[in-house]
Design a protein around this motif. Sequence first.
Motif, PDB file in Angstrom:
ATOM      1  N   GLU A   1       0.915  -1.121   0.033  1.00 19.34           N
ATOM      2  CA  GLU A   1       0.047  -0.187  -0.107  1.00 19.34           C
ATOM      3  C   GLU A   1       0.750   1.245   0.076  1.00 19.34           C
ATOM      4  N   SER A   2       0.106   2.327  -0.158  1.00 16.61           N
ATOM      5  CA  SER A   2       1.070   3.667  -0.244  1.00 16.61           C
ATOM      6  C   SER A   2       1.766   3.638   1.269  1.00 16.61           C
TER       7      SER A   2
ATOM      8  N   HIS B   1       0.157  -1.568  -6.757  1.00 12.42           N
ATOM      9  CA  HIS B   1      -0.602  -1.758  -5.561  1.00 12.42           C
ATOM     10  C   HIS B   1      -1.845  -2.701  -5.942  1.00 12.42           C
TER      11      HIS B   1
ATOM     12  N   LEU C   1      -5.038  -8.349   2.859  1.00 17.20           N
ATOM     13  CA  LEU C   1      -5.021  -7.658   1.696  1.00 17.20           C
ATOM     14  C   LEU C   1      -5.747  -8.362   0.526  1.00 17.20           C
TER      15      LEU C   1
ATOM     16  N   SER D   1      -9.671  -8.434   1.526  1.00 13.03           N
ATOM     17  CA  SER D   1     -10.250  -7.307   1.473  1.00 13.03           C
ATOM     18  C   SER D   1     -10.606  -6.557   0.164  1.00 13.03           C
TER      19      SER D   1
ATOM     20  N   TYR E   1     -14.290  -8.209   3.938  1.00 13.97           N
ATOM     21  CA  TYR E   1     -13.128  -8.365   4.959  1.00 13.97           C
ATOM     22  C   TYR E   1     -12.424  -7.057   5.114  1.00 13.97           C
ATOM     23  N   SER E   2     -12.212  -6.583   6.106  1.00 12.87           N
ATOM     24  CA  SER E   2     -11.071  -5.160   6.117  1.00 12.87           C
ATOM     25  C   SER E   2     -10.328  -5.394   7.433  1.00 12.87           C
ATOM     26  N   ILE E   3      -8.836  -4.957   7.075  1.00 15.14           N
ATOM     27  CA  ILE E   3      -8.044  -4.893   8.298  1.00 15.14           C
ATOM     28  C   ILE E   3      -8.152  -3.674   9.044  1.00 15.14           C
ATOM     29  N   PRO E   4      -8.501  -3.939  10.293  1.00 16.31           N
ATOM     30  CA  PRO E   4      -8.605  -2.649  11.054  1.00 16.31           C
ATOM     31  C   PRO E   4      -7.361  -1.814  10.915  1.00 16.31           C
ATOM     32  N   GLY E   5      -7.529  -0.507  11.333  1.00 22.35           N
ATOM     33  CA  GLY E   5      -6.326   0.439  11.615  1.00 22.35           C
ATOM     34  C   GLY E   5      -5.997   1.017  10.327  1.00 22.35           C
ATOM     35  N   VAL E   6      -4.794   1.745  10.291  1.00 28.65           N
ATOM     36  CA  VAL E   6      -3.947   2.110   9.127  1.00 28.65           C
ATOM     37  C   VAL E   6      -2.463   1.840   9.077  1.00 28.65           C
ATOM     38  N   VAL E   7      -2.241   1.972   7.924  1.00 31.62           N
ATOM     39  CA  VAL E   7      -0.670   1.723   7.709  1.00 31.62           C
ATOM     40  C   VAL E   7       0.278   2.546   8.584  1.00 31.62           C
TER      41      VAL E   7
ATOM     42  N   ARG F   1      -2.239  -4.447  13.972  1.00 32.09           N
ATOM     43  CA  ARG F   1      -3.419  -4.641  13.167  1.00 32.09           C
ATOM     44  C   ARG F   1      -3.586  -6.104  12.794  1.00 32.09           C
TER      45      ARG F   1
END
Lengths: 338, 325
Positions: A43-44, A215, A256, A259, A271-277, A292
């Motif tokens: 990801e970025s 990405h 990844l 999601s 599905y989503s990964i909680p939080g941020v990079v 995460r």
Amino acid sequence: MSELVLELKDLHTHFFTDSGEIPAVDGVSIKVHEGEVVGVVGESGSGKSVTSLSVMQLIPKPPGEIVNGEINFKGENLAKASEKRMKKLRGNEISMIFQEPMTSLNPLFTIGNQLIEAIRLHQKMTKKEARKKAVNMLNLVGIPRAEEIVDEYPHQLSGGMRQRVMIAMAMSCDPELLIADEPTTALDVTIQAQILDLMRDLNEKENTAILLITHDLGVVAEICDRVVVMYAGQVVEEGTTREILKEPQHPYSQGLIKSLPKIHEREQKLYSIPGVVPKPKMGRVGCNFAPRCEFAFDRCFNENPALYPLENGRQSRCFLHDDKEGKVEMHAEADIRS
Amino acid sequence: MKCMQKPILEVNGLKKYFDIKGGPLGRKVGEVKAVDDVSFTVMEGEILGIVGESGCGKSTTGKSILRLIEPTEGEVLFEDKDITHVNGEQMRQLRKDMQIIFQDPYASLNPRHTVEKIVGEPLLVHGMKSAEQRKERVRELLEVVGLSAYHATRYPHQFSGGQRQRIGIARALANNPKLIICDEPVSALDVSIQSQILNLMEELRNQFNLTYIFIAHDLSVVKHISDRIGVMYLGRMVELTDRDRLYGDPKHPYTQALLSAVPLPDPDLQKERIILKGDVPSPANPPSGCAFHTRCPHAMDICRQVRPEFKPVEDNHFVACHLYD
């Protein structure tokens, strides 16, 4: 496996800013073999672009600096190479395509001017010969009316065409290695399909090795042989495209892939990964992904995981794949399957 | 899905032409037909996806509906009322019920305002004068979109892209709208953040019984969230049907090519790829007849001359193509 073209060994590229040292690339090792297409996904902020710029020695210095590691290109360590030597290599043996075809061409010169410059810089040719070669290259990348386009300016071309010109320029000196940094991100899907087709073609015909930064896991599936997944400046997983996409092992790669909205099936909830990079930080203790991660346990927060080897030369930076944690792995596997 | 009998929005023959000015006197020398005769209906509680490549007019369509861009021609019926001719004040009142979420969460929030001011502004504009009440409502909204009340005093630069998009959503929700136009709401976000926002939008739809027009170029995302999907090409709607039929049985050659061009993250999938030749023609000078005939693998003589009508080929499946005459 055929001959090694590029080998990154424990590469560290750090940026020295007012708010401290930032390890944008934090110990990355990647191998690219002859004729191979290797994808770097993330990801970025994962450090994938900085990795590719490091290979070309295009990191602005200051604030950036390659503080440690080797960049072996056909046995030569580029991290130690002089600027003069790099100028010889860039665009000749290693070429690069950037994301923005709109901004990477000079608007004041014709397409031909820019192509001829690149060709004459590296090959002994008269202007006439170089021009002929430029037209040939444009034909090769599927540009219609190449004879006329040579004398046109970048603004007269569409985004897809400009990216073709960039590829023509990159391929004009038969590089051993092509680094493509998000080459299709700015393009529409139908144009993206054309460009990917072209790159696959060139890879097969010219046997050029490609390091593709992206990405988009769809693009990876289309064209890459092997995939390196990056997260927060580190490689977290490596394997063949099939293995990574079908049976991801690292919790981040799993998340990844899960999601992504699927075009052929529909689940009620993604599905989503909680939080941020997280932002890369010096002296971080514990696994970067642990905050995460749904499988995280004590060790993940107190120790830095190494890249643990899996079968078939795969690697994963996760304690679940450390032999010492054998039991946990089985437990986690059961969780993933359910 | 939900019961959806009542149309909330009807768009009939919407056109938006932008003038091209040129010459020493700045006279009009041409027109860009950004949206050229587009019609569709949106039912209450549904999510209508609009997909297309850049320049196909999907964003202009969205903005014309809200009259953020004045449409050149056509009518837009919101709850059976034609809103293309109401005056500014009435339109302002109507926008309470129709909101928009923009693509770029970096550009659509004022960097000099706190989140409280950003989210509270639509409340103030629509008559919530008490600062106390507004504060309360802003906090409530932030919780709804998955942020915390204490975020209210912060500035946009202190948030990540995903969080900023949440602020944009909170702002759109402020006045309990009925319809939200989402213009590429997740295109600027990373994959793992994108799924968070998509889930949030679906939850909010169910919670507040919202209707969305979801504009995007990513076909997998649109497929995931939409009930029905319209495909646009060069300012025209070329196909419109429910999600499963569009992806399972696309009729228009452009839709077929578009779907086949999407790279899928599945190495085992063998598919017939239709690679379209050439680029999208300029909307300033669209091809005669069917706009797609220059790139269409099935183009016939009639396609070059007569513009195909947008009509149903089967129940609830609209296509504009001469192959189905």
